[in-house]
Design a protein around this motif. Structure first.
Motif, short mmCIF file in Angstrom:
data_model
loop_
_atom_site.label_atom_id
_atom_site.label_comp_id
_atom_site.label_asym_id
_atom_site.label_seq_id
_atom_site.Cartn_x
_atom_site.Cartn_y
_atom_site.Cartn_z
N ILE A 154 36.83 44.44 34.33
CA ILE A 154 36.99 43.06 34.81
C ILE A 154 37.28 43.02 36.31
CG2 ILE A 154 37.73 42.14 32.58
CD1 ILE A 154 40.67 42.38 33.65
N ASN A 155 36.99 44.13 37.01
CA ASN A 155 37.13 44.17 38.47
C ASN A 155 38.53 43.79 38.95
OD1 ASN A 155 34.39 44.94 39.30
ND2 ASN A 155 33.79 42.98 38.45
N CYS A 156 39.55 44.28 38.24
CA CYS A 156 40.90 43.90 38.63
C CYS A 156 41.43 44.72 39.81
CB CYS A 156 41.84 44.05 37.44
SG CYS A 156 42.20 45.78 37.04
N ASP A 157 40.79 45.89 40.07
CA ASP A 157 41.11 46.68 41.27
C ASP A 157 42.40 47.49 41.19
OD1 ASP A 157 40.66 47.64 43.91
OD2 ASP A 157 42.00 46.12 44.71
N CYS B 290 44.64 50.76 33.58
CA CYS B 290 43.57 49.81 33.26
C CYS B 290 43.99 48.84 32.16
CB CYS B 290 42.30 50.55 32.83
SG CYS B 290 40.94 49.42 32.45
N PRO B 291 43.98 47.54 32.45
CA PRO B 291 44.47 46.56 31.48
C PRO B 291 43.52 46.33 30.30
CG PRO B 291 43.62 45.42 33.39
CD PRO B 291 43.55 46.90 33.70
#
Ligand code: SF4
Ligand code: SF4
Length: 82
Positions: A9-12, A53-54
């Protein structure tokens, strides 16, 4: 090497955690350079990206299976210790 799936989800949050700078933003999602990922061997007991990573989207890359010895050799190579 590990890989990032399209569930990213491109949370970075993973990118700054990588001790090998193996993670970067790709065209659509984040990606792992298999030449740089040691699965954190040489640095940590557990893959740091997986820890943060969530959405749990960083599995082993079936295209790049490696033994612990191979991962350690890669660590020595990229850290300039070999
Ligand atoms: Fe980087 Fe470790 Fe994740 Fe590989 S497992 S991408 S070396 S944080
Ligand atoms: Fe993608 Fe997971 Fe990295 Fe976030 S932590 S950018 S969801 S791979």
């Amino acid at each position: 090497s590990l890989m990032i799936t399209d569930e990213c989800i491109n949370c970075d949050v993973c990118e700054p955690e990588c001790p090998n700078n193996a993670i970067s933003q790709g065209e659509e999602i984040y990606q792992i350079d298999p030449n740089l990922c040691t699965q954190c061997v040489g640095h940590y007991d557990e893959p740091q990206c997986q820890q943060v990573c969530p959405v749990d989207c960083i599995p082993l890359d079936p295209a790049h299976p490696e033994t612990q010895d191979e991962l350690h050799a890669k660590y020595l190579r990229i850290s300039g210790k070999a």
